[in-house]
Design a protein around this motif. Structure first.
Motif, PDB file in Angstrom:
ATOM      1  N   UNK A 275     -29.645  46.060 -29.379  1.00  0.00           N
ATOM      2  CA  UNK A 275     -29.272  47.954 -29.871  1.00  0.00           C
ATOM      3  C   UNK A 275     -29.650  48.026 -31.073  1.00  0.00           C
ATOM      4  N   UNK A 276     -30.998  48.175 -31.641  1.00  0.00           N
ATOM      5  CA  UNK A 276     -31.408  47.793 -33.335  1.00  0.00           C
ATOM      6  C   UNK A 276     -30.315  48.438 -33.713  1.00  0.00           C
ATOM      7  N   UNK A 277     -29.552  49.685 -34.072  1.00  0.00           N
ATOM      8  CA  UNK A 277     -28.705  49.652 -34.937  1.00  0.00           C
ATOM      9  C   UNK A 277     -27.686  48.856 -35.224  1.00  0.00           C
ATOM     10  N   UNK A 278     -26.707  48.115 -34.191  1.00  0.00           N
ATOM     11  CA  UNK A 278     -25.682  48.009 -33.941  1.00  0.00           C
ATOM     12  C   UNK A 278     -26.024  46.097 -34.008  1.00  0.00           C
ATOM     13  N   UNK A 279     -26.913  45.870 -33.827  1.00  0.00           N
ATOM     14  CA  UNK A 279     -27.814  44.001 -34.620  1.00  0.00           C
ATOM     15  C   UNK A 279     -27.767  44.247 -35.912  1.00  0.00           C
ATOM     16  N   UNK A 280     -28.421  45.267 -36.335  1.00  0.00           N
ATOM     17  CA  UNK A 280     -28.803  45.402 -38.303  1.00  0.00           C
ATOM     18  C   UNK A 280     -27.413  45.581 -38.258  1.00  0.00           C
ATOM     19  N   UNK A 281     -26.282  46.508 -37.805  1.00  0.00           N
ATOM     20  CA  UNK A 281     -24.601  45.735 -38.667  1.00  0.00           C
ATOM     21  C   UNK A 281     -24.074  44.688 -38.597  1.00  0.00           C
ATOM     22  N   UNK A 282     -24.698  44.111 -37.314  1.00  0.00           N
ATOM     23  CA  UNK A 282     -24.094  42.787 -37.539  1.00  0.00           C
ATOM     24  C   UNK A 282     -24.439  41.870 -38.461  1.00  0.00           C
ATOM     25  N   UNK A 283     -25.765  42.237 -38.479  1.00  0.00           N
ATOM     26  CA  UNK A 283     -26.116  40.838 -39.194  1.00  0.00           C
ATOM     27  C   UNK A 283     -25.471  40.988 -40.719  1.00  0.00           C
ATOM     28  N   UNK A 284     -25.772  42.787 -41.038  1.00  0.00           N
ATOM     29  CA  UNK A 284     -25.106  42.926 -42.539  1.00  0.00           C
ATOM     30  C   UNK A 284     -23.391  42.398 -42.627  1.00  0.00           C
ATOM     31  N   UNK A 285     -22.665  42.301 -41.690  1.00  0.00           N
ATOM     32  CA  UNK A 285     -21.787  41.623 -41.864  1.00  0.00           C
ATOM     33  C   UNK A 285     -21.665  40.158 -41.582  1.00  0.00           C
ATOM     34  N   UNK A 286     -22.944  39.629 -41.636  1.00  0.00           N
ATOM     35  CA  UNK A 286     -23.079  37.948 -41.805  1.00  0.00           C
ATOM     36  C   UNK A 286     -23.067  37.360 -40.509  1.00  0.00           C
ATOM     37  N   UNK A 287     -23.170  37.951 -39.194  1.00  0.00           N
ATOM     38  CA  UNK A 287     -23.302  37.596 -38.304  1.00  0.00           C
ATOM     39  C   UNK A 287     -24.272  37.953 -37.457  1.00  0.00           C
ATOM     40  N   UNK A 288     -25.410  36.879 -36.695  1.00  0.00           N
ATOM     41  CA  UNK A 288     -26.442  37.221 -36.004  1.00  0.00           C
ATOM     42  C   UNK A 288     -25.641  37.126 -34.312  1.00  0.00           C
ATOM     43  N   UNK A 289     -26.632  37.790 -33.278  1.00  0.00           N
ATOM     44  CA  UNK A 289     -26.718  38.181 -32.224  1.00  0.00           C
ATOM     45  C   UNK A 289     -27.214  37.025 -31.293  1.00  0.00           C
ATOM     46  N   UNK A 290     -25.968  36.631 -30.110  1.00  0.00           N
ATOM     47  CA  UNK A 290     -27.108  35.621 -29.446  1.00  0.00           C
ATOM     48  C   UNK A 290     -26.545  36.658 -28.142  1.00  0.00           C
ATOM     49  N   UNK A 291     -25.843  37.170 -26.945  1.00  0.00           N
ATOM     50  CA  UNK A 291     -26.462  37.653 -25.830  1.00  0.00           C
ATOM     51  C   UNK A 291     -26.666  36.992 -25.388  1.00  0.00           C
ATOM     52  N   UNK A 292     -25.158  35.747 -24.885  1.00  0.00           N
ATOM     53  CA  UNK A 292     -25.862  34.591 -23.524  1.00  0.00           C
ATOM     54  C   UNK A 292     -25.746  35.404 -22.601  1.00  0.00           C
ATOM     55  N   UNK A 293     -25.422  33.980 -21.346  1.00  0.00           N
ATOM     56  CA  UNK A 293     -25.628  34.433 -20.502  1.00  0.00           C
ATOM     57  C   UNK A 293     -23.653  33.971 -20.359  1.00  0.00           C
TER      58      UNK A 293
END
Length: 320
Positions: A275-293
């Motif tokens: 989700x764009x908002x969730x991904x951005x808020x995680x990025x702002x906190x210093x984390x990059x989304x992976x979302x793996x298997x």
């Protein structure tokens, strides 16, 4: 020993989402789902609370965030019923604690079913501006010339900044003295005031001081360049081939949780992470989304157990 305070966050389902979970051939979920994780305010807690509302909407049930603290949460999840109603959001301590402590009450491979690797957080190799080193190779040369004279500050034993620092020392063959602190905040203060000269903080902690010029950033610790540190090379590319260190967070269920439930949870958690908002808020906190298997999370765990486990044993890192 004081037990961490239990804090539960409940995320109610929107009216339009009731009963709207995707078809999975089962009646799951038929009641609220509980996610056990770290203490309130930490990166684990933040990640859980960011994805929980979206996940609750998709599953059609409440999500309860249960902040028991890392080690207690891991033990609870290992012993919980394998029915999909108990989940664990954990960091690398789930699979490295066995090397750091005399005994843990779980086996990271035997006792959990991986769902997805959620996010990764790089560390940044930074130095005090007074240090003449302006590159990774320059820092290595300086550390060799001044063996035992430079200090690096880090958080507690086994933290990502500690592991990143010890891996750097080991692979570069340098003697930089660790100065330990209870957390990243005091470790950063030590560097800014010049009490230490080198550190490996996470991107969120280092960012403001890099921008203000109070710290000089040399490289990022991940295998690939990071959008969280634009323009910085990796440590590996900048002079220490093969170097890689980062903090990762994963979602797990108790072992033997049915495969259809794992599949459904993976699908919906990945959807929430992207989700764009969730991904951005995680990025702002210093984390990059992976979302793996699930398989990719398993591979990441095993790889880190092999490399970090060996480093911990070789260096003698312990939280006993």
């Amino acid at each position: 020993m004081l037990r961490p305070r239990l804090v539960a966050w409940m995320f109610p389902v929107g009216l339009m989402a009731l009963g709207a979970g995707p078809a999975s051939g089962q009646n799951y979920p038929g009641k609220p789902v509980r996610i056990f994780t770290g203490v309130p305010g930490g990166s684990l807690d933040l990640t859980a609370r960011l994805i929980a509302p979206k996940l609750a909407e998709r599953l059609g049930q409440q999500l309860i965030i249960d902040n028991r603290g890392g080690l207690i949460s891991m033990e609870i999840a290992a012993k919980a019923s394998a029915d999909g109603y108990t989940l664990l959001l954990a960091s690398g301590s789930l699979w490295t604690s066995q090397f750091l402590r005399d005994h843990v009450a779980w086996d990271p491979i035997r006792d959990y079913s991986p769902i997805t690797l959620l996010v990764t957080s790089p560390n940044i190799l930074v130095v005090h501006p007074s240090l003449p080193a302006r590159s990774v190779t320059g820092l290595i040369a300086l550390a060799r010339a001044r063996a035992g004279e430079l200090n690096y500050s880090s958080g507690q034993a086994g933290s990502s900044s500690h592991i990143a620092g010890e891996l750097f020392k080991s692979m570069a063959g340098v003697n930089i003295v660790r100065v330990a602190y209870k957390g990243q905040g005091p470790a950063m203060l030590s560097l800014i005031t010049g009490e230490s000269q080198v550190s490996f903080p996470n991107a969120a902690s280092a960012g403001p001081f890099m921008k203000s010029g109070k710290l000089r950033a040399l490289a990022v610790t991940t295998a690939q360049p990071s959008a969280l540190a634009p323009g910085l090379p990796t440590v590996a590319a900048a002079g220490l081939p093969g170097y890689e260190s980062s903090a990762i967070l994963g979602m797990f269920a108790p072992t033997r949780t049915p495969a259809p439930i794992i599949h459904q949870l993976n699908l919906e958690i990945v959807r929430a992470l992207n989700n764009a908002d969730v991904k951005q808020r995680l990025f702002d906190s210093g984390a990059e989304v992976v979302a793996s298997s699930p398989a990719e999370l398993t591979a990441a765990m095993k790889s880190e157990m092999a490399t970090t486990g060996k480093l911990i044993k070789d260096v003698g890192i312990s939280t006993r």
